[in-house]
Design a protein around this motif. Structure first.
Motif, PDB file in Angstrom:
ATOM      1  N   LEU A 241       0.823  -1.197   0.000  1.00  0.00           N
ATOM      2  CA  LEU A 241       0.000   0.000   0.000  1.00  0.00           C
ATOM      3  C   LEU A 241       0.864   1.258   0.000  1.00  0.00           C
ATOM      4  O   LEU A 241       0.578   2.223  -0.695  1.00  0.00           O
ATOM      5  N   PHE A 242       1.945   1.242   0.779  1.00  0.00           N
ATOM      6  CA  PHE A 242       2.860   2.371   0.867  1.00  0.00           C
ATOM      7  C   PHE A 242       4.200   1.991   0.259  1.00  0.00           C
ATOM      8  O   PHE A 242       4.493   0.821   0.044  1.00  0.00           O
ATOM      9  N   GLY A 243       5.042   2.990   0.067  1.00  0.00           N
ATOM     10  CA  GLY A 243       6.390   2.734  -0.411  1.00  0.00           C
ATOM     11  C   GLY A 243       7.313   2.362   0.739  1.00  0.00           C
ATOM     12  O   GLY A 243       6.945   2.454   1.915  1.00  0.00           O
ATOM     13  N   LYS A 244       8.507   1.952   0.422  1.00  0.00           N
ATOM     14  CA  LYS A 244       9.482   1.555   1.440  1.00  0.00           C
ATOM     15  C   LYS A 244       9.797   2.711   2.378  1.00  0.00           C
ATOM     16  O   LYS A 244       9.932   2.523   3.589  1.00  0.00           O
ATOM     17  N   LYS A 245       9.884   3.923   1.829  1.00  0.00           N
ATOM     18  CA  LYS A 245      10.156   5.111   2.644  1.00  0.00           C
ATOM     19  C   LYS A 245       9.061   5.313   3.696  1.00  0.00           C
ATOM     20  O   LYS A 245       9.356   5.619   4.852  1.00  0.00           O
TER      21      LYS A 245
ATOM     22  N   ILE B 175       9.573   5.359   7.804  1.00  0.00           N
ATOM     23  CA  ILE B 175       9.128   6.485   8.628  1.00  0.00           C
ATOM     24  C   ILE B 175       8.157   6.006   9.701  1.00  0.00           C
ATOM     25  O   ILE B 175       8.199   6.458  10.845  1.00  0.00           O
ATOM     26  N   MET B 176       7.280   5.065   9.365  1.00  0.00           N
ATOM     27  CA  MET B 176       6.351   4.517  10.361  1.00  0.00           C
ATOM     28  C   MET B 176       7.090   3.812  11.493  1.00  0.00           C
ATOM     29  O   MET B 176       6.733   3.942  12.658  1.00  0.00           O
ATOM     30  N   LEU B 177       8.126   3.064  11.155  1.00  0.00           N
ATOM     31  CA  LEU B 177       8.908   2.382  12.194  1.00  0.00           C
ATOM     32  C   LEU B 177       9.599   3.379  13.111  1.00  0.00           C
ATOM     33  O   LEU B 177       9.697   3.158  14.324  1.00  0.00           O
ATOM     34  N   ILE B 178      10.081   4.482  12.556  1.00  0.00           N
ATOM     35  CA  ILE B 178      10.701   5.526  13.373  1.00  0.00           C
ATOM     36  C   ILE B 178       9.666   6.121  14.318  1.00  0.00           C
ATOM     37  O   ILE B 178       9.937   6.330  15.506  1.00  0.00           O
ATOM     38  N   GLY B 179       8.462   6.377  13.819  1.00  0.00           N
ATOM     39  CA  GLY B 179       7.394   6.907  14.663  1.00  0.00           C
ATOM     40  C   GLY B 179       7.023   5.951  15.781  1.00  0.00           C
ATOM     41  O   GLY B 179       6.823   6.358  16.935  1.00  0.00           O
ATOM     42  N   ILE B 180       6.940   4.667  15.474  1.00  0.00           N
ATOM     43  CA  ILE B 180       6.629   3.663  16.497  1.00  0.00           C
ATOM     44  C   ILE B 180       7.726   3.618  17.553  1.00  0.00           C
ATOM     45  O   ILE B 180       7.456   3.486  18.753  1.00  0.00           O
ATOM     46  N   ALA B 181       8.981   3.759  17.128  1.00  0.00           N
ATOM     47  CA  ALA B 181      10.098   3.761  18.080  1.00  0.00           C
ATOM     48  C   ALA B 181       9.985   4.950  19.033  1.00  0.00           C
ATOM     49  O   ALA B 181      10.219   4.807  20.239  1.00  0.00           O
ATOM     50  N   PHE B 182       9.607   6.126  18.517  1.00  0.00           N
ATOM     51  CA  PHE B 182       9.418   7.296  19.377  1.00  0.00           C
ATOM     52  C   PHE B 182       8.306   7.048  20.392  1.00  0.00           C
ATOM     53  O   PHE B 182       8.445   7.384  21.573  1.00  0.00           O
ATOM     54  N   ILE B 183       7.202   6.473  19.945  1.00  0.00           N
ATOM     55  CA  ILE B 183       6.073   6.219  20.845  1.00  0.00           C
ATOM     56  C   ILE B 183       6.449   5.207  21.920  1.00  0.00           C
ATOM     57  O   ILE B 183       6.161   5.408  23.106  1.00  0.00           O
TER      58      ILE B 183
ATOM     59  N   ALA C 264       2.135  11.028   3.468  1.00  0.00           N
ATOM     60  CA  ALA C 264       3.141  11.246   2.429  1.00  0.00           C
ATOM     61  C   ALA C 264       2.850  10.328   1.242  1.00  0.00           C
ATOM     62  O   ALA C 264       2.543   9.141   1.402  1.00  0.00           O
ATOM     63  N   LYS C 265       2.967  10.876   0.070  1.00  0.00           N
ATOM     64  CA  LYS C 265       2.715  10.083  -1.133  1.00  0.00           C
ATOM     65  C   LYS C 265       3.953   9.247  -1.450  1.00  0.00           C
ATOM     66  O   LYS C 265       5.079   9.730  -1.381  1.00  0.00           O
ATOM     67  N   SER C 266       3.726   7.999  -1.781  1.00  0.00           N
ATOM     68  CA  SER C 266       4.842   7.143  -2.155  1.00  0.00           C
ATOM     69  C   SER C 266       5.155   7.327  -3.624  1.00  0.00           C
ATOM     70  O   SER C 266       4.275   7.554  -4.448  1.00  0.00           O
ATOM     71  N   LYS C 267       6.437   7.203  -3.956  1.00  0.00           N
ATOM     72  CA  LYS C 267       6.861   7.328  -5.349  1.00  0.00           C
ATOM     73  C   LYS C 267       6.765   5.961  -6.008  1.00  0.00           C
ATOM     74  O   LYS C 267       7.293   4.990  -5.510  1.00  0.00           O
ATOM     75  N   LYS C 268       6.090   5.917  -7.131  1.00  0.00           N
ATOM     76  CA  LYS C 268       5.962   4.634  -7.830  1.00  0.00           C
ATOM     77  C   LYS C 268       6.535   4.745  -9.206  1.00  0.00           C
ATOM     78  O   LYS C 268       6.519   5.736  -9.833  1.00  0.00           O
TER      79      LYS C 268
END
Length: 81
Positions: free
Chosen positions: A13-17, A21-29, A77-81
């Motif tokens: 559904l999303f790009g690798k980027k 970024i989601m993993l970084i956000g989860i780490a902050f939480i 954020a829009k993923s680049k395809k």
């Protein structure tokens, strides 16, 4: 018809980027909640000043809010395809 076959081949559904970024956000939480934990006394008669220190009152909630903002950015954020 051809487009349906392309989408059904298991694209993300999303790009690798976005996922990074989601993993970084989860780490902050997780870090924010870990900093909030512990430090209380089991005895209700004993007041523990450590519950009101900078780490629990300012730092931990700030990290959680930053993590939530990062998660929202990762989703929007829009993923680049």
């Amino acid at each position: 018809m051809k487009q349906q076959k392309q989408n059904s081949k298991g694209e993300f559904l999303f790009g690798k980027k976005n996922y990074i970024i989601m993993l970084i956000g989860i780490a902050f939480i997780i870090l924010g909640f870990a900093l909030m934990a512990g430090g209380g006394s089991d005895d209700p008669e004993v007041f523990n000043e450590a519950i009101y220190n900078f780490r629990r009152i300012r730092l931990a909630p700030t990290l959680v809010l930053i993590g939530l903002a990062i998660e929202i950015y990762a989703i929007m954020a829009k993923s680049k395809k």
